[in-house]
Enzyme design. Structure first.
Site, mmCIF file in Angstrom:
data_model
loop_
_atom_site.group_PDB
_atom_site.id
_atom_site.type_symbol
_atom_site.label_atom_id
_atom_site.label_comp_id
_atom_site.label_asym_id
_atom_site.label_seq_id
_atom_site.Cartn_x
_atom_site.Cartn_y
_atom_site.Cartn_z
ATOM 1 N N ASP B 7 34.980 31.904 -24.259
ATOM 2 C CA ASP B 7 36.203 31.915 -25.068
ATOM 3 C C ASP B 7 36.230 33.279 -25.745
ATOM 4 O O ASP B 7 35.574 33.487 -26.763
ATOM 5 C CB ASP B 7 36.152 30.778 -26.103
ATOM 6 N N GLU B 68 38.753 32.327 -20.587
ATOM 7 C CA GLU B 68 40.094 31.904 -20.997
ATOM 8 C C GLU B 68 41.090 33.034 -20.766
ATOM 9 O O GLU B 68 40.841 34.181 -21.125
ATOM 10 C CB GLU B 68 40.109 31.483 -22.471
ATOM 11 N N ASP B 141 35.038 27.872 -31.400
ATOM 12 C CA ASP B 141 34.941 28.804 -30.258
ATOM 13 C C ASP B 141 33.849 28.361 -29.290
ATOM 14 O O ASP B 141 33.977 28.520 -28.069
ATOM 15 C CB ASP B 141 34.628 30.220 -30.744
#
Lengths: 188, 188
Positions: B7, B68, B141
């Site tokens: 992430d 991501e 996260d």
């Protein structure tokens, strides 16, 4: 001072190397474009760019790497790729222990042509004149990278001085309450 | 299949490693957050991130790195830094000869919770359940990175099959005019 200017991009990443110092005419050392095919996976395009920038750093040993600062609002479709290319170029500089300076497109245009809204042709024309080149550098990405390097040669040291002054409290630094003269204190 | 989920971010970059295969319960191998101080120069933050991701790749040897996919329209202020962090993570994967898969936040949310608009708490809750963890991974996260890895374990192979089919002309590929049946041709 030797500056490597980088106009970041995935399809075409311009680079230009300039020797010079503020107030004198700079010299072009090298210029070119790093390309990668849009058919390659993104990570392989970034790898190609990183490899080439690392090779330039080894060959030309610039004192500073000047990279164009990217904004999200411009060219939305390619902004992410451009930001990633800029990040990978900055990483290569850090790995080679070179500092990175970021300049906005309008700073570069203002430095090279006196007009922050100059168009691409005007920038190319001025880069060619300032560096005393016999032909205009092509494509525009290569000319932009040279303009970025010239911009840093002329403006970078002043920018660094301003920043150092700010950090050491000489210029626009935050004044902590305890440094106020006593007559301004609450206790009085 | 072992997947390293990332992430991306500069201040906090979540990572999570998951072992699994489609249709079975995945296992968490490791999870954490890579941090870098906002007081460091950008290139040094990217260097720190690159070093840490490279170390994770060496230690855990994932088959795939799932990152991501970042969009410009979200979180404008930090989008550039996030894109640069994602680019540097993808570069580290390419340097370690690992393929990179990109998943959007809504793909990840839909895979882990059945709802592409699930909130952070719901994602964390489902990550904890799906991986059978005794406590919820923190911060968000880290949980997001695990969700990304689970998403790839479950959806990645299908996605790869679709892509291969499209590339080889089996699915949704562009039909060139010359492949039209003759009765549709202009000449008739």
């Amino acid at each position: 001072m030797r500056v490597l200017g980088i106009d970041p991009g995935l399809t075409r990443c311009g680079w230009g190397i300039v020797d010079g110092r503020p107030g004198s005419r700079p010299t072009a050392v090298g210029v070119g474009v790093i390309r990668s095919s849009a058919e390659l996976d993104l990570e392989l395009r970034l790898l190609e760019l990183h490899t080439q920038v690392t090779a330039l750093l080894r060959e030309h040993r610039p004192d500073v790497v000047a990279i164009e600062r990217v904004f999200t609002q411009n060219n939305k479709g390619t902004a992410m790729g451009t930001a990633q290319a800029a990040g990978v170029a900055a990483l290569a500089a850090a790995q080679a222990d070179r500092p990175v300076a970021w300049h906005t497109p309008s700073e570069v245009k203002a430095a090279i042509s006196g007009n922050g809204r100059a168009d691409k042709e005007q920038v190319t024309l001025m880069v060619t004149r300032v560096l005393g080149l016999s032909a205009a550098p092509k494509p525009a990405d290569a000319a932009d990278a040279l303009a970025l390097a010239v911009c840093h040669v002329w403006r970078g040291p002043a920018q660094t001085r301003l920043r150092t002054a700010a950090l050491t409290g000489g210029l626009g630094a935050h004044v902590a309450p305890r440094t106020l003269p006593r007559w301004q204190g609450v206790a009085r």
